[in-house]
Design an enzyme around this catalytic site. Structure first.
Site, PDB file in Angstrom:
ATOM      1  N   HIS A 138       0.862  -1.190   0.000  1.00 51.34           N
ATOM      2  CA  HIS A 138       0.000   0.000   0.000  1.00 51.34           C
ATOM      3  C   HIS A 138       0.896   1.237   0.000  1.00 51.34           C
ATOM      4  O   HIS A 138       1.674   1.451   0.925  1.00 51.34           O
ATOM      5  CB  HIS A 138      -0.900   0.005   1.242  1.00 51.34           C
ATOM      6  CG  HIS A 138      -1.713   1.257   1.373  1.00 51.34           C
ATOM      7  ND1 HIS A 138      -2.701   1.608   0.471  1.00 51.34           N
ATOM      8  CD2 HIS A 138      -1.665   2.264   2.289  1.00 51.34           C
ATOM      9  CE1 HIS A 138      -3.236   2.755   0.844  1.00 51.34           C
ATOM     10  NE2 HIS A 138      -2.628   3.177   1.940  1.00 51.34           N
ATOM     11  N   LYS A 159      -0.280  10.912   0.988  1.00 50.43           N
ATOM     12  CA  LYS A 159       0.614  10.343  -0.034  1.00 50.43           C
ATOM     13  C   LYS A 159       0.187  10.752  -1.448  1.00 50.43           C
ATOM     14  O   LYS A 159       1.004  11.188  -2.256  1.00 50.43           O
ATOM     15  CB  LYS A 159       0.638   8.811   0.084  1.00 50.43           C
ATOM     16  CG  LYS A 159       1.136   8.286   1.414  1.00 50.43           C
ATOM     17  CD  LYS A 159       1.221   6.785   1.431  1.00 50.43           C
ATOM     18  CE  LYS A 159      -0.119   6.084   1.309  1.00 50.43           C
ATOM     19  NZ  LYS A 159      -1.017   6.368   2.449  1.00 50.43           N
ATOM     20  N   SER A 160      -1.100  10.588  -1.740  1.00 52.61           N
ATOM     21  CA  SER A 160      -1.583  10.888  -3.094  1.00 52.61           C
ATOM     22  C   SER A 160      -1.508  12.379  -3.394  1.00 52.61           C
ATOM     23  O   SER A 160      -1.175  12.785  -4.511  1.00 52.61           O
ATOM     24  CB  SER A 160      -3.025  10.391  -3.258  1.00 52.61           C
ATOM     25  OG  SER A 160      -3.084   8.983  -3.106  1.00 52.61           O
ATOM     26  N   ASP A 177      -1.946   4.003  -4.533  1.00 52.19           N
ATOM     27  CA  ASP A 177      -2.745   3.164  -3.634  1.00 52.19           C
ATOM     28  C   ASP A 177      -2.186   1.752  -3.496  1.00 52.19           C
ATOM     29  O   ASP A 177      -1.860   1.305  -2.410  1.00 52.19           O
ATOM     30  CB  ASP A 177      -4.208   3.110  -4.068  1.00 52.19           C
ATOM     31  CG  ASP A 177      -5.086   2.488  -2.990  1.00 52.19           C
ATOM     32  OD1 ASP A 177      -4.957   2.905  -1.823  1.00 52.19           O
ATOM     33  OD2 ASP A 177      -5.859   1.583  -3.306  1.00 52.19           O
ATOM     34  N   GLU A 202      -6.114   8.836  -6.701  1.00 50.39           N
ATOM     35  CA  GLU A 202      -7.296   9.142  -5.893  1.00 50.39           C
ATOM     36  C   GLU A 202      -6.987  10.280  -4.928  1.00 50.39           C
ATOM     37  O   GLU A 202      -6.057  10.199  -4.127  1.00 50.39           O
ATOM     38  CB  GLU A 202      -7.729   7.915  -5.093  1.00 50.39           C
ATOM     39  CG  GLU A 202      -8.936   8.179  -4.208  1.00 50.39           C
ATOM     40  CD  GLU A 202      -9.132   7.141  -3.123  1.00 50.39           C
ATOM     41  OE1 GLU A 202     -10.002   7.355  -2.255  1.00 50.39           O
ATOM     42  OE2 GLU A 202      -8.403   6.131  -3.128  1.00 50.39           O
ATOM     43  N   ARG A 243      18.166  14.455  12.650  1.00 52.87           N
ATOM     44  CA  ARG A 243      18.371  15.810  12.161  1.00 52.87           C
ATOM     45  C   ARG A 243      19.640  15.949  11.332  1.00 52.87           C
ATOM     46  O   ARG A 243      19.828  16.952  10.645  1.00 52.87           O
ATOM     47  CB  ARG A 243      18.411  16.791  13.339  1.00 52.87           C
ATOM     48  CG  ARG A 243      17.134  16.778  14.162  1.00 52.87           C
ATOM     49  CD  ARG A 243      17.145  17.805  15.269  1.00 52.87           C
ATOM     50  NE  ARG A 243      17.198  19.176  14.742  1.00 52.87           N
ATOM     51  CZ  ARG A 243      17.207  20.255  15.502  1.00 52.87           C
ATOM     52  NH1 ARG A 243      17.185  20.140  16.820  1.00 52.87           N
ATOM     53  NH2 ARG A 243      17.262  21.456  14.961  1.00 52.87           N
TER      54      ARG A 243
END
Length: 311
Positions: A138, A159-160, A177, A202, A243
Site C-alpha cells: 500500500h 501520499k496521493s 494506492d 485518488e 536531524r
C-alpha cells in the site's frame, strides 16, 4: 508469482505449433533454459526435464547422424510428462521422430526463426520477469529525477496529494494506492500499478483522476525500479527525528533491503520539495557525496582543535 504456460510463450514470441497440441497449456515453473546436447548423445542421468528445451543447429545436426532406433529412443526420453515444451530454432525442420513422440506424450513442439542463442536470451528474460517473486504494498510509487521513490504511510496522511504536487513539478506517476512489486534479480525490485488502476490517482474530496489525460503521457510510467522508500507519518512531538542524516534505516521487501527515510508530516511543511531533495540527496550519496558525513567530520575536527587549544 505469475502463472506462465507454453501457450503464453507461443503468443509472446509468435511461435509456430508443429505437434503435441494437447499439451499447449503446460505450466512453465522455472526461467532456466536447457539445450539438450549431451542428451542427444544419450546421456540423460542429469536431464533437467522440467525446463523448456531448445534445439538448434548443433543438436539437430548431431541428431541426424544417429540411427533411426537411437533417434526414437532419444526423443522418447526427451519428451517427459514434466517437459513444458520443446522449441526448435532457426526455423529448422522438425524431425519426424520428434513429431510422433511429442504427439504420443502431448509435449508441445514449436518453431521460431530466431537464432538459438538470441532466442534463449529473449525467453530467459521473459520468464524471469514473469516468474519473479511478487508482492503488493500500500503506497504510491513516483519517478523523481530517475529515482524510483515509494511513498508509504497510514491512510489519509497525504501520499496521493504529495504525488499530485510532484507530478505538477514534472515528475512521473507509476502507481497509486496499490503497488505491485516483483524481484526481477538480486537487489532489484520493480514496481508497477495493477491494470485496473493504471495511470489513476485518488484524491479525497476530488475523487479519481486520470493523470495521463490531465498531464499527458510524459507524466506517467508503466513500471520503475524502486530505490528509495519514504515513510510519511504524522508529527509526533515526543519522538526524536534524525536531524543530521547519519542514521540509515532499511525496509525489507521480498529479499531486498531498501533505504528508508521517515518524514514527519505537519501543517506548513512542503512535502513535495522535501521528497524532491531527498531523492536528489540519495542520488548524490550513491555518487559518493555524503553531506552528513562531511559535516560530522568537520565537527569532529573543530572539537579536536578546541580540545588541543585548551590543553
Amino acid at each position: 508469482m505469475n502463472d506462465v504456460t507454453t501457450k503464453d510463450v507461443r503468443e509472446q514470441f509468435n511461435l509456430k505449433l508443429v505437434s503435441g497440441e494437447e499439451g499447449i497449456g503446460r505450466h512453465i515453473l522455472m526461467s532456466d533454459i536447457s539445450r539438450p546436447g549431451l542428451e542427444m548423445a544419450g546421456y540423460f542421468t542429469h536431464y533437467p526435464a522440467n525446463r523448456v528445451q531448445l534445439l538448434g543447429k548443433t543438436e539437430l545436426s548431431f541428431f541426424a547422424m544417429l540411427k533411426v532406433s537411437d533417434r526414437i529412443d532419444r526423443m522418447r526420453k526427451l519428451c517427459t510428462p514434466d517437459t513444458p515444451a520443446i522449441i526448435v530454432c532457426h526455423d529448422m525442420v522438425v524431425p519426424n521422430e520428434l513429431k510422433n513422440v511429442s504427439n504420443d506424450f502431448h509435449v508441445p513442439v514449436l518453431t521460431t526463426k530466431i537464432p538459438t542463442t538470441k532466442f534463449s536470451s529473449l525467453l530467459t528474460n521473459y520468464l524471469e520477469s514473469k516468474l519473479a517473486p511478487m508482492t503488493a504494498v500500500h503506497g504510491v510509487l513516483v519517478d523523481i529525477y530517475g529515482i524510483g521513490v515509494l511513498l508509504t504511510g497510514k491512510s489519509g496522511v497525504g501520499k496521493s496529494e504529495t504525488a499530485l504536487e510532484l507530478i505538477k513539478k514534472g515528475h512521473r506517476l507509476v502507481a497509486d494506492d496499490s503497488v505491485e512489486i516483483r524481484q526481477e534479480s538480486e537487489n532489484t525490485l520493480v514496481g508497477n500499478a495493477p491494470k485496473l488502476i493504471e495511470h489513476l490517482l485518488e484524491i479525497r474530496g476530488l475523487g479519481i483522476i486520470d493523470i495521463m489525460t490531465l498531464f499527458g503521457a510524459s507524466a506517467v510510467r508503466t513500471h520503475k525500479r524502486i530505490s528509495l522508500v519514504i515513510d510519511l507519518e504524522l508529527w509526533d512531538p515526543e519522538k526524536q527525528y534524525d536531524r543530521l542524516g547519519l542514521e540509515e534505516d532499511k525496509m525489507k521487501i521480498i529479499d531486498t533491503e531498501l533505504t528508508k527515510l521517515t518524514i514527519p508530516v505537519r501543517p506548513g511543511r512542503n512535502l513535495a520539495v522535501i521528497i524532491e531533495v531527498a531523492a536528489m540527496n540519495f542520488r548524490l550519496k550513491r555518487m559518493g557525496v555524503n553531506a552528513a558525513e562531511e559535516f560530522s567530520k568537520r565537527l569532529d575536527a573543530v572539537i579536536n582543535q578546541t580540545e588541543e587549544s585548551a590543553n
